[in-house]
Motif scaffolding. Structure first.
Motif, PDB file in Angstrom:
ATOM      1  N   SER A 159      16.709  12.236  62.405  1.00 60.73           N
ATOM      2  CA  SER A 159      16.983  13.026  63.596  1.00 60.73           C
ATOM      3  C   SER A 159      15.825  13.973  63.863  1.00 60.73           C
ATOM      4  CB  SER A 159      18.279  13.806  63.383  1.00 60.73           C
ATOM      5  OG  SER A 159      18.719  14.395  64.575  1.00 60.73           O
ATOM      6  N   MET A 160      15.678  14.351  65.119  1.00 58.37           N
ATOM      7  CA  MET A 160      14.610  15.259  65.524  1.00 58.37           C
ATOM      8  C   MET A 160      14.965  16.682  65.148  1.00 58.37           C
ATOM      9  SD  MET A 160      11.780  14.894  67.082  1.00 58.37           S
ATOM     10  CE  MET A 160      10.551  16.154  67.081  1.00 58.37           C
ATOM     11  N   ALA A 161      14.103  17.322  64.377  1.00 54.63           N
ATOM     12  CA  ALA A 161      14.273  18.740  64.090  1.00 54.63           C
ATOM     13  C   ALA A 161      13.753  19.516  65.294  1.00 54.63           C
ATOM     14  CB  ALA A 161      13.509  19.127  62.830  1.00 54.63           C
ATOM     15  N   ASN A 162      14.439  20.570  65.648  1.00 57.60           N
ATOM     16  CA  ASN A 162      14.034  21.373  66.794  1.00 57.60           C
ATOM     17  C   ASN A 162      14.686  22.740  66.692  1.00 57.60           C
ATOM     18  OD1 ASN A 162      16.738  21.055  67.768  1.00 57.60           O
ATOM     19  ND2 ASN A 162      16.161  19.146  68.770  1.00 57.60           N
ATOM     20  N   THR A 163      14.605  23.525  67.720  1.00 58.87           N
ATOM     21  CA  THR A 163      15.192  24.864  67.693  1.00 58.87           C
ATOM     22  C   THR A 163      16.693  24.840  67.928  1.00 58.87           C
ATOM     23  OG1 THR A 163      14.926  25.244  70.065  1.00 58.87           O
ATOM     24  CG2 THR A 163      13.063  25.845  68.631  1.00 58.87           C
ATOM     25  N   GLY A 164      17.244  23.655  68.174  1.00 55.45           N
ATOM     26  CA  GLY A 164      18.656  23.523  68.507  1.00 55.45           C
ATOM     27  C   GLY A 164      18.863  23.367  70.001  1.00 55.45           C
ATOM     28  N   GLN A 165      17.817  23.627  70.760  1.00 51.81           N
ATOM     29  CA  GLN A 165      17.876  23.494  72.207  1.00 51.81           C
ATOM     30  C   GLN A 165      17.306  22.145  72.627  1.00 51.81           C
ATOM     31  OE1 GLN A 165      19.365  25.987  74.083  1.00 51.81           O
ATOM     32  NE2 GLN A 165      19.820  26.726  72.035  1.00 51.81           N
ATOM     33  N   LYS A 166      17.729  21.675  73.766  1.00 49.18           N
ATOM     34  CA  LYS A 166      17.232  20.416  74.316  1.00 49.18           C
ATOM     35  C   LYS A 166      15.718  20.470  74.508  1.00 49.18           C
ATOM     36  CE  LYS A 166      17.940  17.354  78.187  1.00 49.18           C
ATOM     37  NZ  LYS A 166      18.955  16.551  78.732  1.00 49.18           N
ATOM     38  N   ASN A 167      15.043  19.353  74.235  1.00 52.09           N
ATOM     39  CA  ASN A 167      13.604  19.197  74.456  1.00 52.09           C
ATOM     40  C   ASN A 167      12.751  20.243  73.733  1.00 52.09           C
ATOM     41  OD1 ASN A 167      14.138  16.996  76.204  1.00 52.09           O
ATOM     42  ND2 ASN A 167      14.497  18.413  77.876  1.00 52.09           N
ATOM     43  N   SER A 168      13.136  20.606  72.518  1.00 48.99           N
ATOM     44  CA  SER A 168      12.390  21.626  71.781  1.00 48.99           C
ATOM     45  C   SER A 168      11.810  21.105  70.467  1.00 48.99           C
ATOM     46  CB  SER A 168      13.278  22.848  71.513  1.00 48.99           C
ATOM     47  OG  SER A 168      14.361  22.503  70.671  1.00 48.99           O
ATOM     48  N   GLY A 169      11.798  19.781  70.275  1.00 50.11           N
ATOM     49  CA  GLY A 169      11.223  19.207  69.063  1.00 50.11           C
ATOM     50  C   GLY A 169       9.713  19.146  69.146  1.00 50.11           C
ATOM     51  N   GLY A 170       9.084  19.025  67.986  1.00 47.53           N
ATOM     52  CA  GLY A 170       7.629  18.930  67.955  1.00 47.53           C
ATOM     53  C   GLY A 170       7.178  17.810  67.043  1.00 47.53           C
ATOM     54  N   SER A 171       7.122  18.082  65.745  1.00 54.11           N
ATOM     55  CA  SER A 171       6.693  17.060  64.787  1.00 54.11           C
ATOM     56  C   SER A 171       7.673  16.922  63.622  1.00 54.11           C
ATOM     57  CB  SER A 171       5.317  17.422  64.223  1.00 54.11           C
ATOM     58  OG  SER A 171       5.361  18.670  63.551  1.00 54.11           O
ATOM     59  N   GLN A 172       8.573  17.865  63.468  1.00 49.93           N
ATOM     60  CA  GLN A 172       9.469  17.825  62.324  1.00 49.93           C
ATOM     61  C   GLN A 172      10.687  16.940  62.587  1.00 49.93           C
ATOM     62  OE1 GLN A 172      10.213  21.436  60.116  1.00 49.93           O
ATOM     63  NE2 GLN A 172       8.634  22.508  61.280  1.00 49.93           N
ATOM     64  N   PHE A 173      11.142  16.305  61.524  1.00 49.80           N
ATOM     65  CA  PHE A 173      12.336  15.471  61.596  1.00 49.80           C
ATOM     66  C   PHE A 173      13.100  15.642  60.294  1.00 49.80           C
ATOM     67  CE2 PHE A 173       9.134  12.941  59.559  1.00 49.80           C
ATOM     68  CZ  PHE A 173       9.810  12.236  58.575  1.00 49.80           C
ATOM     69  N   PHE A 174      14.324  15.205  60.284  1.00 49.00           N
ATOM     70  CA  PHE A 174      15.092  15.276  59.048  1.00 49.00           C
ATOM     71  C   PHE A 174      15.901  14.012  58.848  1.00 49.00           C
ATOM     72  CE2 PHE A 174      17.576  17.493  62.296  1.00 49.00           C
ATOM     73  CZ  PHE A 174      18.846  16.947  62.176  1.00 49.00           C
ATOM     74  N   ILE A 175      16.200  13.757  57.581  1.00 49.26           N
ATOM     75  CA  ILE A 175      17.057  12.646  57.191  1.00 49.26           C
ATOM     76  C   ILE A 175      18.375  13.255  56.751  1.00 49.26           C
ATOM     77  CG2 ILE A 175      17.382  10.702  55.629  1.00 49.26           C
ATOM     78  CD1 ILE A 175      14.278  10.644  55.341  1.00 49.26           C
ATOM     79  N   ASN A 176      19.444  12.844  57.387  1.00 48.10           N
ATOM     80  CA  ASN A 176      20.769  13.358  57.028  1.00 48.10           C
ATOM     81  C   ASN A 176      21.210  12.746  55.709  1.00 48.10           C
ATOM     82  OD1 ASN A 176      21.807  14.985  59.417  1.00 48.10           O
ATOM     83  ND2 ASN A 176      21.075  13.137  60.419  1.00 48.10           N
ATOM     84  N   SER A 177      21.660  13.595  54.792  1.00 47.79           N
ATOM     85  CA  SER A 177      22.186  13.110  53.517  1.00 47.79           C
ATOM     86  C   SER A 177      23.714  13.163  53.507  1.00 47.79           C
ATOM     87  CB  SER A 177      21.610  13.926  52.356  1.00 47.79           C
ATOM     88  OG  SER A 177      21.850  15.302  52.558  1.00 47.79           O
TER      89      SER A 177
END
Length: 133
Positions: free
Chosen positions: A60-78
């Motif tokens: 999933s796209m890591a972001n500030t929690g707001q729409k269209n606020s991702g950059g380069s970070q992502f996370f894998i849900n465990s």
């Protein structure tokens, strides 16, 4: 949750590890081969809007929690993080863009690494390669 992609995490002991993003107005190549531009905050548009829940082994796209606020970070849900679904009633908006289909044992091992007081790994974990199909 296993988070990756922060340019400031090249030094995992840095107090800024996990807080960075790409340069403003920079460009990147999408999965479709097209070149996209980031905005003045270094953010990108949420390009994958399928209603896929943040279930275990999804990316999933890591972001500030707001729409269209991702950059380069992502996370894998465990675990299942339904409250992060962009289509849920909550404030967080994290679109899922992939599923782990191979290497789940590696995800489990990384998820069991001992963490420090900042919830980062006590021993550095470096993602060397990921293949998207």
């Amino acid at each position: 949750m296993l988070q990756f992609g922060c340019p400031k995490s090249k030094d995992p002991k840095s107090p800024y590890a996990g807080t960075g993003g790409p340069a403003p107005n920079s460009e990147f190549k999408g999965f479709d081969g097209k070149t996209y531009s980031r905005d003045s905050g270094g953010n990108i548009q949420d390009e994958h809007t399928a209603q896929i829940s943040n279930k275990p082994y999804t990316l999933s796209m890591a972001n500030t929690g707001q729409k269209n606020s991702g950059g380069s970070q992502f996370f894998i849900n465990s675990v299942h993080n339904a409250y992060l679904d962009w289509f849920s009633a909550g404030k967080s908006q994290h679109p899922v863009f992939a599923h782990v289909i191979k290497g789940k044992d590696v995800i489990d091992k990384i998820g069991n690494v001992q963490t420090n007081q900042r919830d980062g790994p006590s021993t550095s974990v470096k993602m060397v390669s990921v293949t998207m199909l």
